[in-house]
Enzyme design. Structure first.
Site, short mmCIF file in Angstrom:
data_model
loop_
_atom_site.label_atom_id
_atom_site.label_comp_id
_atom_site.label_asym_id
_atom_site.label_seq_id
_atom_site.Cartn_x
_atom_site.Cartn_y
_atom_site.Cartn_z
CB CYS A 1 -5.19 -1.45 -1.85
SG CYS A 1 -6.44 -0.82 -0.88
CG ASN B 1 -0.45 -0.18 2.53
OD1 ASN B 1 0.78 -0.82 2.75
ND2 ASN B 1 -0.94 0.29 3.50
CB ILE B 2 1.82 3.64 -2.28
CG1 ILE B 2 2.58 2.44 -2.60
CG2 ILE B 2 2.65 4.99 -2.60
CD1 ILE B 2 2.89 2.47 -4.01
CD GLU B 3 -1.41 4.71 4.77
OE1 GLU B 3 -0.91 5.51 5.41
OE2 GLU B 3 -2.19 3.77 5.00
CB CYS C 1 -10.68 -2.73 0.26
SG CYS C 1 -10.10 -2.07 -1.35
CD GLU D 1 -5.13 -6.06 -1.11
OE1 GLU D 1 -4.79 -5.10 -1.12
OE2 GLU D 1 -5.92 -6.31 -0.19
#
Ligand code: THU
Length: 135
Positions: A57, A46-48, A88, A59
């Protein structure tokens, strides 16, 4: 069906990738790894973003990496978090584009919890190309 050995390898890839997660806001690092029909494994994290909705996300990063390398068929995807969190809805939908038979393996970092099911069970009545084009 994938062998236990391949399954363990996929989970290990997701767990290993997780260290590259960029999750300074949620502090919830996620690692994913997708196994293609050609036998390759693509991982993702995940890369916020400070603009929260721009976060992506793990995936989807793994799937997009694979698709951008020409892959279209996915045997399985493993997702690893501390608490074996479930993929999700957006990630389920993106996976569904490429087939509902993909095996989804959900694992915890300590390997205490591992669940697996077909994507079709996780996303019943999925919207797909048939809904758009009637075939
Ligand atoms: N996250 C994933 O990477 N995959 C999921 O399926 C659920 C949520 C990430 C997004 C965000 O960086 C953090 O987990 C908390 O929602």
């Amino acid at each position: 069906m994938i062998t236990d050995e391949t399954r363990d390898k996929l989970i290990a890839s997701a767990r290993e990738a997780r260290k590259w997660a960029y999750a300074p806001y949620s502090n919830y690092p996620v690692g994913a790894a997708v196994l293609t029909a050609s036998g390759r494994i693509y991982d993702g994290v995940n890369i916020e973003n400070a603009a929260y909705p721009d976060t992506i996300c793990a995936e989807r990063v793994a799937i997009f990496k694979a698709v951008s390398e020409g892959e279209r068929e996915f045997e399985a995807i493993a997702v690893v978090t501390t608490n074996a969190g479930s993929p999700c809805g957006s990630c389920r939908q993106v996976l569904a584009e490429f087939g509902l038979d993909t095996l989804v393996i959900i694992a915890s970092t300590d390997s205490q919890v591992t669940r697996q099911m077909r994507l079709g069970e996780l996303l019943p009545e999925a919207f797909g190309r048939r809904d758009l084009h009637g075939k």
